[in-house]
Write a protein that holds these residues in place. Sequence first.
Motif, PDB file in Angstrom:
ATOM      1  N   ALA A  90       0.828  -1.203   0.000  1.00  0.00           N
ATOM      2  CA  ALA A  90       0.000   0.000   0.000  1.00  0.00           C
ATOM      3  C   ALA A  90       0.864   1.255   0.000  1.00  0.00           C
ATOM      4  CB  ALA A  90      -0.926  -0.008   1.212  1.00  0.00           C
ATOM      5  N   THR A 159      -4.952   5.197   5.885  1.00  0.00           N
ATOM      6  CA  THR A 159      -5.780   4.993   4.698  1.00  0.00           C
ATOM      7  C   THR A 159      -6.895   6.022   4.677  1.00  0.00           C
ATOM      8  OG1 THR A 159      -7.247   3.436   5.853  1.00  0.00           O
ATOM      9  CG2 THR A 159      -5.335   2.500   4.699  1.00  0.00           C
ATOM     10  N   SER A 200     -13.298  -1.777   5.926  1.00  0.00           N
ATOM     11  CA  SER A 200     -12.435  -1.691   4.747  1.00  0.00           C
ATOM     12  C   SER A 200     -13.335  -1.780   3.522  1.00  0.00           C
ATOM     13  CB  SER A 200     -11.400  -2.823   4.767  1.00  0.00           C
ATOM     14  OG  SER A 200     -10.462  -2.703   3.719  1.00  0.00           O
TER      15      SER A 200
END
Length: 281
Positions: A90, A159, A200
């Motif tokens: 990521a 994130t 998520s």
Amino acid sequence: MKKRIVSYLSGSLLFFCLTSPVKAESILEKIQRTGIVRVAIREDAAPFGYLASEGDLQGYCLDFFALLEKQLVKNLERNTLSIKLFKSTANNRFSLVSNNIVDLECGSNTIRDNTPEGVSFSTAFFTTGTQFLVNKKNRDRFNLDRDLDEIRLGVIKNTTTEEFIIERYPSAIIQSFSGVTARTRGIQAVSQGKIDAMISDGILLRAEAQKQGLSASDYPLIPKTPLTCDRYGMIVKAEDPSWQNFVNSVVQSPEVTALSKAWFGNLLEYNSIASNVCSKN
């Protein structure tokens, strides 16, 4: 007289070189010259790329690379090509492309407006959105239209999902997981009762839960309609339209449609629901 002519021509050539830089080699030209396609895949994003129980790398992206190679051989009129595989995360997925280490990265890459410098996205190949994976015994504790006071929520650190959840549910207890096993450990924490939900992209939650043997009936995703619209695209080099157009042609091919059905199966339901959300945005 001859010396003056030579001097003049030399100056003209120098001026031409300064004002007309050599055109950079496109990725398709480089592949034609070297016979090598450099691609990257993640190990923590099932079903797109993940390590199986025996440690082998598997996923949709590996089969996509095979289709990409097949179409490149046909397009470039070569007999063979070699695929050079890199591991992405990521954190490094964009820099691998922008720094010319790989030609393409395949994974759960949300197409965004604020695209990192030096990269672009292919056309979308999957659509998903933010959902909560919960134990069905705790389902009634969640009213997502209200503040989730004292509810323990797991997110992946650094994130956009973490930012979204902190802003939307400021009174919730947030536990952040980091590293390539973040989603795996978050879902394990739900099954062990250490947190109330792992949050998520729905497709990634469901695929990882399946790997852990957690059924959709015992560990549902809520809400049924995702809270966000997230379209996935391949990461490609910016300002290389010939390569981007070629990748798009593969993404939109009938072979990739068949590949999606083979890999995602009943998970395509999540793609369909999320696509309806995106069409309204």
